[in-house]
Design an enzyme around this catalytic site. Sequence first.
Site, PDB file in Angstrom:
ATOM      1  N   ARG A 650       0.835  -1.201   0.000  1.00 41.79           N
ATOM      2  CA  ARG A 650       0.000   0.000   0.000  1.00 41.79           C
ATOM      3  C   ARG A 650       0.873   1.256   0.000  1.00 41.79           C
ATOM      4  O   ARG A 650       1.824   1.348   0.774  1.00 41.79           O
ATOM      5  CB  ARG A 650      -0.883   0.015   1.248  1.00 41.79           C
ATOM      6  CG  ARG A 650      -1.710   1.305   1.413  1.00 41.79           C
ATOM      7  CD  ARG A 650      -2.359   1.405   2.785  1.00 41.79           C
ATOM      8  NE  ARG A 650      -3.267   0.291   3.048  1.00 41.79           N
ATOM      9  CZ  ARG A 650      -4.505   0.196   2.567  1.00 41.79           C
ATOM     10  NH1 ARG A 650      -4.991   1.147   1.795  1.00 41.79           N
ATOM     11  NH2 ARG A 650      -5.262  -0.845   2.871  1.00 41.79           N
ATOM     12  N   GLN A 660       9.705  10.418  -2.880  1.00 40.87           N
ATOM     13  CA  GLN A 660      10.793   9.475  -2.619  1.00 40.87           C
ATOM     14  C   GLN A 660      11.365   8.934  -3.925  1.00 40.87           C
ATOM     15  O   GLN A 660      12.571   8.810  -4.075  1.00 40.87           O
ATOM     16  CB  GLN A 660      10.277   8.301  -1.788  1.00 40.87           C
ATOM     17  CG  GLN A 660      10.081   8.622  -0.344  1.00 40.87           C
ATOM     18  CD  GLN A 660      11.333   8.336   0.428  1.00 40.87           C
ATOM     19  OE1 GLN A 660      12.377   8.910   0.150  1.00 40.87           O
ATOM     20  NE2 GLN A 660      11.250   7.461   1.386  1.00 40.87           N
ATOM     21  N   GLY A 726      12.082   3.670   0.476  1.00 46.04           N
ATOM     22  CA  GLY A 726      13.177   4.639   0.472  1.00 46.04           C
ATOM     23  C   GLY A 726      14.375   4.172  -0.329  1.00 46.04           C
ATOM     24  O   GLY A 726      15.087   4.974  -0.917  1.00 46.04           O
ATOM     25  N   GLU A 727      14.614   2.882  -0.335  1.00 51.93           N
ATOM     26  CA  GLU A 727      15.748   2.339  -1.060  1.00 51.93           C
ATOM     27  C   GLU A 727      15.385   1.716  -2.410  1.00 51.93           C
ATOM     28  O   GLU A 727      16.106   1.916  -3.389  1.00 51.93           O
ATOM     29  CB  GLU A 727      16.509   1.355  -0.162  1.00 51.93           C
ATOM     30  CG  GLU A 727      17.274   2.112   0.917  1.00 51.93           C
ATOM     31  CD  GLU A 727      17.618   1.285   2.131  1.00 51.93           C
ATOM     32  OE1 GLU A 727      16.690   0.824   2.815  1.00 51.93           O
ATOM     33  OE2 GLU A 727      18.818   1.102   2.406  1.00 51.93           O
TER      34      GLU A 727
END
Lengths: 766, 327
Positions: A650, A660, A726-727
Site C-alpha cells: 500500500r 521518494q 526509500g531504497e
Amino acid sequence: MAKKLVRSVFDFEEGFIETIAEVPEKEPEAWAPERSMRVASKGHPRVDGYARTSGDARYALDIQLPRMAYGRVLRSWIPHGRIRKIDTSEAEKVPGVLGIMTYVNAPKIRWYRDSTLFDPHVRYEGDEVAFVVAETEEALEQALSKIHVEYEELPFVLDAEEAMKPTAPKLFKNGNVRDGKPRIYERGDIQKGFAEADAVVEDTFRTQVVHHAPLEPHVCVVNWEGDRLTIWESTQATFRVQQGIASILKVPLNKVRVINAFMGAGFGSKLGIEKHTVMAALMARQIGRPVKVVTPRKDEFLSMGNRPASVQKLKVGAKKDGTLTAISLWSVGPGGAYRSGSAYLGTPAREMYKCANVRTEEYTVYVNTGPARAMRAPGHVQAFFALDSILDELAEKIGMDPLDFRMANIAEIDQVRKRPYTSKRLKEAYEAGARAIGWYERRNKVPGSGKGPLKRGLGVASQIWGGGGGPPAFATVEINRDGTVVVHSGSQDIGTGTRTIVAQVAAEELGLDLDRVSVVIGDTALCPYGPTSGGSITAASLTPAVQAAAVEARERLKDYAAAVLGVEPERVSYEPGRYYLTEDPSKSVSFEEAARKMGNNMVVTTGARGPNPKGYTINSFGAQFAEVEVDVETGKVRVLKIVAAHDIGRAINPLTVRSQFEGGIIMGMGYALTEERWLDPQVGRQVNPNLHEYKVPTLADIPEIEVIIVSEADTKANTVGGKGIGEPCIIPTAAAIANAVYNAIGVRVKELPITPDRVLRALGKA
Amino acid sequence: MVSFEHANAGSIKEAVRLLGQQDRTPVAIAGGQDLMTMLKDELVRPGLVVNLKTVPGLTEITYDERKGLSIGALATLTDVEEHPVVRAKYPALAQAAAAVGTPQIRNMGTVGGNLCQRPQCWYFRGDFPCLRRGGDYCSAAVGQNKYHCILGGDPCYIVHPSDLAVPLRAYGASVEIVGPKGKRTVSLDDFFLLPSQDVRRENVLEPGEVVTWVRVPPSDGAKAAFVKFTERGAWDFAVVSVAAVLRKEAGNGKVAGGRIVLGGVAPVPWLAGKANAALTGVEPTDEVLERVADLALEGASPLEHNAYKVPLAKTLVKRALQQALAS
C-alpha cells in the site's frame, strides 16, 4: 492492550536482525485492499512542509544554547601513518580555546572493533586526530590550524584488488580481507548449470565510490544539566544514539535524552553513534558548557561514509528458451579503513531471478580510505548495474528481448530461504513500465542503429529489496479533551515523510481530519521506542503500531460517548467522526463531544507492531525503464525519461511516495552519470571533497519521471499493508540507464559513472 | 578563513592605493564568487580586503558605432547576458555569460572577476603540492588530470576557468587596467599568461592593478557562436568550450575570415591560430570544417586521463562553426 513476547526477524540493510519483540496479543483489523480510505492512501502534502520550508523547523544545526561552545575534529591529512608527536601548545594559547583532546589525554574507548576513539595509528585521510572546543568558530579554526602533528608515514593502499595481494600494506595485523575470507553462497551445481546452457556470457564490471552528500551535515549539540545529558543529533537512529552514548559514557538511560525532531537527510550515513558526539559529550562535561559540532563539508566527504566501489566478475548461462541456468558472481569492494559499512553485494544475484544454480563469492577489504557506510540500498545499487547489464548481454546472445528474458525468469519464491513471498507484483511492474515507456514499439531492435550523432535508446532493470520491517515498534496516542490527538513515536522523520504518514494512519483509524492530529517524533524522553530509519523499514514497522494505538484509543473514548448517550458502552458503535447507538444510529455523539466528556481524564494508549508472518519473505519489487539520448560525438548521456513501476504494497501517502521516487531516481542518475570520488594515487588523498567537483545532478539534469505503483495493500506483511520504498526507488536506476546507453549506441560501458570520456573511449574515439 | 581588515574603495584611485599597500597583503573583492571560496579554503590569507563594488561608474555597458562595446568591470554576468546590444551584436558573449555557473553566481559575479578568477584545478584548490602555489612540482602532471589541459601546459596543467574570456578573445577584446603606474590597455591576446611565462599568475596584472573596463571592437556583422560542454546541466566549469566569430564574404557564401578560441583545453583561452588562418576565403563545407577542427587541436598532447578532450574539442569546434554560420 495485551501484549506478548515473540522472537522477531527482520530484514535490515543487506542482512537480517533477530530480536525479542513485544507484539500485541491481538492485532487491529488489517486494512484490506478494498477498504475505503479517508485520509491514508491519499496524497497529502507533508504536515511539516511549511515548517521545513519556512525555517520554523528546528534542526540540530539550528540549536543555539546559552554559553554554547563549538567543537570540531582535526583529521589526519595522510592516508596511513603513526602519530609520533602531537604538539597542542600553540593551539592552547589561542584566546577562546576551552579544551583539546587527543589520544594522549582521551579515555581509551573501543571503536570499530579494532581501534579506539583516538587511535595513534591513523589509517585514512580524515581519521580522527584531535578534538578542539572553543568559544567561537573563529577561535576553533585558528586553534585547529595550530596543532602540529608529526607522523611516521606508512605505505598505503587505496584499491581493493591491490589490497588483497599478499604484498599490500596491511591496515590490521590479520590482513586486509575482512574476516580473513570471502562470503560464499552456493545452491545447485554451478558447473552443471553452465553445461546445460546454450549460451554463456562472462564479463567484468566496475563501479565507483560515491558519497551520501546529505544537505544537512552530521551535527550534534550536547548539553549536560547536572548528570543529565541532552543531545540534539541529526541521526537516522535516535534510540541507537541514546543507547550507544549511555553505554559508552556509562550514564543510565534515564539520564540521556536524544532529540531529533527534524533532520536534513542521511541516506545511510547517519545510522551510527558518531565519534564526535562522544568527544563533545566528554568535553562538555569537562568544561561545563554545551558543545555544538557541525561537520564541515570536506569532512563529510572524507569521513562520513561512502558507497564502496566494486569489481564484479559475473558469468551467466541460459538456454535458448530463456531459462537461466547458472549465475556465478565474484566481487570485491573496499570497506575503507575500518569495519563500518561493507562492500558485500551478492543478494541480487542470489534472489532476483529464478535460477537453480548460483554461486556468489564476495569480499570486503580494508584500504586506506574513508570507511564505507550503508548507502541507500547498500550493495544492491552496485550489484544491479552489473547483474542487469550482463543479463542484457545474455538476452542478446540467445536472441531474446531483454524484458521478455526477465519475465521468463521471475522467481516465484524466495530461493534462498525456500518460502513464498507475502506478495509479488513484479510481472505487473514489468508490464506497466513497458507500456508507459513504449518498450516494444520504441526500443532499437538493433542497438546503436539510430541515425545521426544523437542516438536514443531504452533500457530496463529490476529491483528487489526488503523493507518489510517488523517489531519492535511502538507509538502512543493521546486524545485531548477538545478532540485533538497527539501521536508520539521515538522513530524519526529523516526527510521521507514519516511524520505525515503517522498522522494519516492515526487520523484514518480515529475518523479525524489530518489537521486534528499532531505528531511528536524523534525524542527519547517523550516517545516510546521507534525503529531506526534504515533498510526502508520505518513505514512498515511503525505505522501498524500507530494503527493499533489509534484503534485502542477509539475504543477507550467509546466509554465517554456511551456516558453522553447514557447507555452501556457495549451498545455503542463507531464510524468515522461519531459514536452511535447500535440499535438506533440516529442517536449519536461526535468524537469531540465524547472527548469533552473526559474532563481531566485522558485517553492514552500504546500500540505495538504485530509480528511478521511466519514462513514468508517480505520483499518489494519493481522495474525501471530509462530512455536516454547519447551524443556519440561528445560522449554526453542525457536521460530523457525514467518510468518507475514498483510493487510497494500500500502507498500510505502516494504524494510522498512520488517524492521518494524522484529523490531516489535523481540520486541513481548521479551514480550512473556524474558522481565519483577521485583520489590522488600518489598521496592517497581525495581531490574533490566538495559539492562543486563532486557532481551531484542539478535541476537542469532531471528528466521526466513517471511513477507507477502496481501494488495494493499487502496485508500478509502487516496490518497497514505498506512496504518500504526509500531504497527500492534508487536500485534499478543506474542499471536501466546503462542498458539504455547500450541500446542507444550499441557499445556497452562496463564502468560507472558513464561520463563523456568513458563513452568516447568505449566508442573507440578517445 | 583568517581575520582581515575590510575597506570600501570610494574610487578607483583609492582602490589602487589600498591594493598597492603590499605590506597589508591586500586582495580585491567584487562579486566575491571566487574570492569567498579562496578565503574559506585559506588559499589567500589577506590582511586587507578591498571592496571594489563601492567604486562608482564601473557597472555600465555601452555601445558606440565607432568605439565599440564597453563593459564596466563591475557589470554582472547577468547584466551582460541580458543586455540587448550584447545579445544582438555579440551573441557569443551573451551565450557565454548565460553559461556561467548558476543564476545566483551570475547575479553576483562580475565581468572583471570572471576574467581574473583563479584556476579550478583541484590540486591548486586543495592542499596538494602545486607549482602555482609555490610548490616543487605539479601534482596534476601525473595525478588525476581528466579536467586538465591538453595544450600549452608545461610545467603546470591548469585550464583557464573563464567562460567570458573565450568569446571576448575571439571578438578581439582588450582590457583597460589601472594601477599604481597609471592606466594601460592590454589586448586579451596579451593579457593571459602561459605557465611557461609565469607559473604563479594567470595574467599580466601587477600588484595593485585592477581591470576597469573591457573594450570590444565595433561589431561588423560577424556571425558568432559559443558552445560550452559540461558534465552536468548547471554549476559546472567547461570541460571544453569554443567561441567562433566569422566574417562572410558578400554574396558568395565563403568565409572571409574568423577567430576560433577554445576554453577548457589550455591554461589560457586558446587562440587556434592555424585553424583561423585556414578559415580565410574558404567555402565552409563539412570537409573544411573538419580540417579546421583538426588544425585547432594540432599539437595537443594529452595527459593520462584527458585524451578524450581532443575529439571532444574537435566536435565542439565544428559545432561552434556550424552554429555561427547558421546564425
